[in-house]
Design a protein around this motif. Structure first.
Motif, PDB file in Angstrom:
ATOM      1  N   PHE A 510       0.829  -1.211   0.000  1.00  0.00           N
ATOM      2  CA  PHE A 510       0.000   0.000   0.000  1.00  0.00           C
ATOM      3  C   PHE A 510       0.864   1.262   0.000  1.00  0.00           C
ATOM      4  N   LEU A 511       2.077   1.137   0.555  1.00  0.00           N
ATOM      5  CA  LEU A 511       2.937   2.305   0.749  1.00  0.00           C
ATOM      6  C   LEU A 511       3.789   2.586  -0.484  1.00  0.00           C
ATOM      7  N   PRO A 512       4.206   3.837  -0.667  1.00  0.00           N
ATOM      8  CA  PRO A 512       5.061   4.170  -1.816  1.00  0.00           C
ATOM      9  C   PRO A 512       6.374   3.395  -1.766  1.00  0.00           C
ATOM     10  N   PHE A 513       6.852   2.986  -2.918  1.00  0.00           N
ATOM     11  CA  PHE A 513       8.096   2.219  -2.954  1.00  0.00           C
ATOM     12  C   PHE A 513       9.301   3.102  -2.626  1.00  0.00           C
ATOM     13  N   GLU A 514       9.141   4.426  -2.717  1.00  0.00           N
ATOM     14  CA  GLU A 514      10.220   5.310  -2.276  1.00  0.00           C
ATOM     15  C   GLU A 514      10.473   5.128  -0.782  1.00  0.00           C
ATOM     16  N   LEU A 515       9.392   4.903  -0.015  1.00  0.00           N
ATOM     17  CA  LEU A 515       9.542   4.653   1.419  1.00  0.00           C
ATOM     18  C   LEU A 515      10.281   3.334   1.652  1.00  0.00           C
ATOM     19  N   TRP A 516       9.969   2.312   0.850  1.00  0.00           N
ATOM     20  CA  TRP A 516      10.670   1.032   0.955  1.00  0.00           C
ATOM     21  C   TRP A 516      12.173   1.238   0.756  1.00  0.00           C
ATOM     22  N   GLU A 517      12.511   1.964  -0.311  1.00  0.00           N
ATOM     23  CA  GLU A 517      13.929   2.156  -0.624  1.00  0.00           C
ATOM     24  C   GLU A 517      14.638   2.895   0.492  1.00  0.00           C
ATOM     25  N   ASP A 518      13.975   3.864   1.084  1.00  0.00           N
ATOM     26  CA  ASP A 518      14.570   4.592   2.206  1.00  0.00           C
ATOM     27  C   ASP A 518      14.875   3.638   3.361  1.00  0.00           C
ATOM     28  N   LYS A 519      13.949   2.712   3.643  1.00  0.00           N
ATOM     29  CA  LYS A 519      14.175   1.747   4.734  1.00  0.00           C
ATOM     30  C   LYS A 519      15.290   0.766   4.376  1.00  0.00           C
ATOM     31  N   PHE A 520      15.335   0.329   3.121  1.00  0.00           N
ATOM     32  CA  PHE A 520      16.398  -0.593   2.703  1.00  0.00           C
ATOM     33  C   PHE A 520      17.772   0.059   2.858  1.00  0.00           C
ATOM     34  N   ARG A 521      17.875   1.331   2.473  1.00  0.00           N
ATOM     35  CA  ARG A 521      19.160   2.019   2.620  1.00  0.00           C
ATOM     36  C   ARG A 521      19.533   2.157   4.097  1.00  0.00           C
ATOM     37  N   THR A 522      18.521   2.429   4.931  1.00  0.00           N
ATOM     38  CA  THR A 522      18.779   2.524   6.372  1.00  0.00           C
ATOM     39  C   THR A 522      19.261   1.191   6.929  1.00  0.00           C
ATOM     40  N   LEU A 523      18.621   0.099   6.496  1.00  0.00           N
ATOM     41  CA  LEU A 523      19.031  -1.237   6.942  1.00  0.00           C
ATOM     42  C   LEU A 523      20.455  -1.541   6.497  1.00  0.00           C
ATOM     43  N   GLN A 524      20.764  -1.215   5.243  1.00  0.00           N
ATOM     44  CA  GLN A 524      22.109  -1.494   4.739  1.00  0.00           C
ATOM     45  C   GLN A 524      23.163  -0.640   5.440  1.00  0.00           C
ATOM     46  N   ASP A 525      22.852   0.638   5.676  1.00  0.00           N
ATOM     47  CA  ASP A 525      23.801   1.509   6.368  1.00  0.00           C
ATOM     48  C   ASP A 525      24.086   1.000   7.780  1.00  0.00           C
ATOM     49  N   PHE A 532      15.339 -13.454   5.806  1.00  0.00           N
ATOM     50  CA  PHE A 532      14.252 -13.330   4.838  1.00  0.00           C
ATOM     51  C   PHE A 532      13.597 -11.972   5.044  1.00  0.00           C
ATOM     52  N   ILE A 533      12.925 -11.497   4.003  1.00  0.00           N
ATOM     53  CA  ILE A 533      12.214 -10.224   4.082  1.00  0.00           C
ATOM     54  C   ILE A 533      10.735 -10.500   3.866  1.00  0.00           C
ATOM     55  N   THR A 534       9.893  -9.901   4.706  1.00  0.00           N
ATOM     56  CA  THR A 534       8.460 -10.171   4.649  1.00  0.00           C
ATOM     57  C   THR A 534       7.708  -8.954   4.126  1.00  0.00           C
ATOM     58  N   ILE A 535       6.617  -9.235   3.382  1.00  0.00           N
ATOM     59  CA  ILE A 535       5.764  -8.166   2.868  1.00  0.00           C
ATOM     60  C   ILE A 535       4.300  -8.540   3.081  1.00  0.00           C
ATOM     61  N   ASN A 536       3.455  -7.518   3.154  1.00  0.00           N
ATOM     62  CA  ASN A 536       2.004  -7.682   3.246  1.00  0.00           C
ATOM     63  C   ASN A 536       1.378  -7.157   1.963  1.00  0.00           C
ATOM     64  N   ALA A 537       0.313  -7.800   1.497  1.00  0.00           N
ATOM     65  CA  ALA A 537      -0.310  -7.381   0.236  1.00  0.00           C
ATOM     66  C   ALA A 537      -1.832  -7.420   0.364  1.00  0.00           C
ATOM     67  N   TYR A 538      -2.443  -6.273   0.187  1.00  0.00           N
ATOM     68  CA  TYR A 538      -3.898  -6.154   0.175  1.00  0.00           C
ATOM     69  C   TYR A 538      -4.317  -5.256  -0.982  1.00  0.00           C
ATOM     70  N   GLU A 562       6.706  -5.732  -8.750  1.00  0.00           N
ATOM     71  CA  GLU A 562       7.550  -4.561  -8.536  1.00  0.00           C
ATOM     72  C   GLU A 562       8.273  -4.651  -7.201  1.00  0.00           C
ATOM     73  N   ALA A 563       7.573  -5.149  -6.179  1.00  0.00           N
ATOM     74  CA  ALA A 563       8.168  -5.251  -4.841  1.00  0.00           C
ATOM     75  C   ALA A 563       9.313  -6.259  -4.811  1.00  0.00           C
ATOM     76  N   THR A 564       9.093  -7.442  -5.388  1.00  0.00           N
ATOM     77  CA  THR A 564      10.142  -8.464  -5.382  1.00  0.00           C
ATOM     78  C   THR A 564      11.343  -8.019  -6.209  1.00  0.00           C
ATOM     79  N   LYS A 565      11.083  -7.326  -7.303  1.00  0.00           N
ATOM     80  CA  LYS A 565      12.181  -6.799  -8.119  1.00  0.00           C
ATOM     81  C   LYS A 565      13.002  -5.791  -7.317  1.00  0.00           C
TER      82      LYS A 565
END
Length: 809
Positions: A510-525, A532-538, A562-565
């Motif tokens: 439901f959330l913008p993928f820009e927010l996902w990328e921001d969290k991924f960069r935070t996790l990597q930093d 494993f990485i979990t996602i919810n889909a509705y 798009e999310a898995t990519k």
């Protein structure tokens, strides 16, 4: 780990090279080389005799296929331009039988290729190098169609029609074992599947192979495992799990007894990392311009009337040439709800029924440690886990591996398009985590003492973060605080059970993928590690600040792709799990109770099961979302059972998928056709109809109870004409199971009831009977043309499962 049907899992590299001088390469993959300009000499030593040197002269459009770890010397004739495709050996081993895999011819001459095959291979390469992400599914389709050119099927000495009855039975038994060799075999179950008695099966193996059933299975597993050790880099532990050995030590002993070598020693015989040598990337050519010129001039193909078999437009020809492995991701995760709810005996009954009929791998349970009790012993506080053990005992007895959801997660229901919390937590979020971290070590030690560390190390732990609350500025914990707690929880679990898997954090589509990328960069930093990485889909979307259901029938599948990519771009080797999915994110919507959701579920599983390692529908039972407003047989809850245990239409979809075979031979948006052998076929058909604008914005969709046609897009019945090639001649039994508005769906009957507050036993039995799918039986004959021909008629919003079994010659 990438999904087994992800393009990057199949093709590890594809490139165009230009060489002037000889070079030696040795790949960790299966390699395919095709000269496109000038000749190329290939030299290699025999894999079984190092003193024998083979030399082949390849002309343009010839293909040379070579195995993992085989040094190959390429000697160009002047300047040579050649195409190289590298294929993942694990992908090929899952795709082909051991016999077919071992019979690989190394050289394929262009003169012996069909023009369409050569064109398809080069066109697939063109799509790959132009834009592999955009053309992924077209590339995969081409890849499956062309692999048969390199891996021809093993031709039996006799046709099935010429085999005696005993020979047919032998072929049936052995092909079943071959196709299921990675599964757990039990003699009683295998005999039942084959239509035999356990006593007969036992005596049959003694007579034909002079060994027991178990010994034969073990020997065949070891034979298959040798190929995985020889050609792949997958760890011994993963191979043991894949072939369902209880531990790698048991596999190690079996391997040593059979060939006198350990797993490592056998792999070392064939794989020597120091000999690996990849082609020089400096010799790569610009790709797309060359292919554009090649395809537009030399290989422009106009099929003649003799090239294509004339068929009617509505005929779908299904061929074994396009076979591929059917993923099990759809039954990876069973959402069981919150731990406290299992005090209700009805929940336990529904769990036992569902697990017996479908058999999921992991059971996802939320807030398990809330069941911890406190005891004062000698003025010291001790934790008690007796209530948790009752639940874990039930799960393990049902062969469910615990998937434990940790973290501060509210128990909520959705009355409309907003959430209402129904389980009040007294503590603050941070204090909850602190208490969780305090309890966790004692809990894990107690579990290891009770069940053994070999059992507990298979468990998976997911640490939840509520991205929706953060997005709506309602969260009382920041993502960085979450990461700190995640790290602490991960370290605690790994210190006690190093092999256990820990992941998170439930990203929401439901959330913008820009927010996902921001969290991924935070996790990597922060160097956060996740197994494993979990996602919810509705199916919820927001337009003009208003939340409603999506009008796009492909919305969720496109979002998952798009999310898995995106995840794979940041974490290419980490598995992705869809821990929650359903179209309706509200748990008071009658769409959840009717045939629409079963059509959605079937379509969603077909479209997405190859993209992720596992997925879990939300949820098993309406009991998990029952509340003071829901004391009715149906109330729009998003479970597979209603609260008194009567299956909903969605329940039957999982039963349908359980009946599917291990190999996919036909696949479109309307159907999935599988097989286990030439004697058995399974076909799932869907005529999916999406909701219209009225249904998308309706809070509960109560019109489904009297005028359901007003809530769906206009559509017509669908007729599919199917022809399955290479079927064994004889008579086949067709057993059709139908779920539609009148079969497997009791919503319309319930709506007519005058009173449903108290159901008598007879009422319950009547409803249970009405909730069963419709069943129809008929037979068809296949003549010597080996073409199994049948027609399927689908009404709007209808799902059919057809089981096709050979019964006699």
């Amino acid at each position: 780990m990438l999904s087994a049907n992800h393009l990057d899992y199949m093709i590890t590299d594809l490139a165009l090279y230009r060489f002037y001088t000889s070079t030696t390469i040795c790949l960790p993959d299966f390699g395919i080389i095709c000269p496109l300009k000038n000749n190329l000499e290939v030299q290699y030593h025999d894999i079984n005799d190092a003193n024998t040197l083979h030399s082949l002269q390849l002309h343009p459009h010839d293909f040379f296929v070579f195995q993992t770890g085989l040094p190959v010397t390429l000697i160009p004739d002047d300047m040579c331009i050649y195409l190289m495709i590298r294929l993942n050996p694990a992908f090929l081993l899952n795709l082909f039988s051991a016999d077919r895999f071992s019979s690989l011819p190394v050289c394929h001459l262009a003169s012996q290729f069909w023009a369409e095959t050569l064109y398809a291979i080069l066109n697939m390469s063109h799509l790959y190098v132009t834009n592999k992400e955009k053309n992924e599914f077209q590339i995969i389709s081409n890849l499956y169609n062309t692999l048969d050119s390199f891996f021809p099927p093993v031709v039996p000495l006799k046709k099935s029609s010429q085999l005696r009855h005993s020979e047919k039975r032998k072929e049936l038994i052995l092909s079943y074992i071959e196709n299921h060799i990675q599964d757990t075999f039990r003699q009683n179950k295998t005999a039942r599947v084959l239509g035999l008695t356990p006593q007969y099966l036992s005596a049959w193996f003694q007579k034909n192979f002079n060994c027991t059933f178990s010994d034969y299975i073990l020997n065949k597993k070891i034979e298959a495992i040798k190929l995985w050790l020889r050609y792949t880099s997958i760890s011994e532990i993963e191979i043991a799990e894949q072939f369902h050995f209880k531990s790698v030590d048991i596999l190690q002993n079996a391997m040593f007894q059979q060939c006198g070598l350990s797993l490592f020693q056998y792999r070392e015989t064939f794989q020597k990392k120091e000999t690996l040598s990849l082609p020089d990337s400096g010799n790569k050519l610009p790709l797309s311009p060359y292919y554009d010129e090649l395809l537009s001039t030399n290989l422009t193909h106009t099929p003649s009337s003799t090239d294509i078999f004339p068929v009617e437009e509505d005929i779908h020809k299904i061929s074994h040439k396009s076979v591929r492995y059917c993923p099990n991701s759809w039954k990876y995760l069973l959402n069981m709800g919150y731990a406290y709810q299992f005090n209700d005996n009805r929940m336990q009954i529904q769990l036992r029924k569902f697990q017996k009929e479908v058999h999921f791998k992991y059971g996802r349970i939320c807030r398990l440690l809330d069941l911890t009790t406190l005891h004062s012993i000698n003025h010291t506080t001790r934790y008690g886990f007796e209530n948790i053990f009752l639940l874990l005992d039930d799960m393990l007895q049902l062969d469910l591996i615990p998937f434990i959801e940790l973290g501060y997660k509210h128990a909520k229901i959705h009355f409309q398009f907003h959430e209402t919390q129904i389980l009040t937590m007294d503590e603050e979020v941070c204090s909850y985590y602190d208490k969780l971290i305090q309890i966790l070590p004692d809990f894990l030690r107690a579990c290891c003492n009770r069940y053994g560390i070999e059992t507990v190390k298979l468990w998976e732990f997911s640490v939840y973060y509520d991205f929706i609350e953060e997005y709506e500025h309602l969260s009382t914990i920041t993502f960085r605080q979450y990461m700190d707690y995640y790290q602490t929880i991960r370290s605690l679990i790994k210190s006690l059970v190093p092999e256990a898997k820990i992941g998170g954090a439930d990203f929401n589509i439901f959330l913008p993928f820009e927010l996902w990328e921001d969290k991924f960069r935070t996790l990597q930093d922060s160097q956060i590690t996740m197994d494993f990485i979990t996602i919810n889909a509705y199916g919820g979307v927001m337009t003009d600040s208003e939340i409603h259901l999506s009008l796009d029938s492909d919305y969720m599948s496109n979002k998952i792709k798009e999310a898995t990519k995106l995840i794979n771009s940041y974490y290419p080797s980490i598995p992705v799990l869809i821990t929650e999915f359903s179209f309706c994110y509200t748990s008071r919507n009658y769409l959840n109770d009717m045939i629409f959701s079963s059509c959605f579920l079937a379509s969603f599983l077909i479209e997405n099961m190859h993209l992720v390692k596992g997925m879990g529908y939300f949820t098993m039972s309406d009991l998990s979302v029952s509340y003071s407003d829901s004391w009715n047989l149906f109330f729009g809850g998003n479970g597979l059972f209603n609260y008194i245990g009567i299956p909903k239409p969605t329940y039957h979809i999982y039963k349908f998928f359980r009946e599917l075979g291990t190999q996919i031979i036909g696949h479109s948006s309307d159907y999935l056709i599988t097989t286990d052998s030439n004697y058995h076929f399974q076909a799932l058909f869907i005529n999916y109809v999406h909701i219209n604008e009225e249904a998308a914005y309706d809070i509960h969709n109560k019109k489904l109870l009297d005028t359901p046609e007003q809530l769906f897009a206009h559509t017509t019945p669908q007729t599919l004409h199917i022809q399955i090639e290479q079927a064994v001649p004889g008579t086949y039994l067709f057993k059709t199971y139908t779920v539609n508005a009148f079969n497997g769906n009791i919503l319309s009957y319930w709506a007519k009831c005058s009173s449903i507050t108290h159901l008598s036993k007879q009422d319950y039995e009547t409803f249970e009977q009405l909730a069963q799918p419709g069943i129809n039986l008929y037979t068809k004959n296949v003549s010597s043309d080996e073409l199994l021909d049948f027609t399927v008629h689908l009404e709007p919003s209808e799902v059919k499962l057809i089981l096709i079994d050979y019964i006699e010659n």
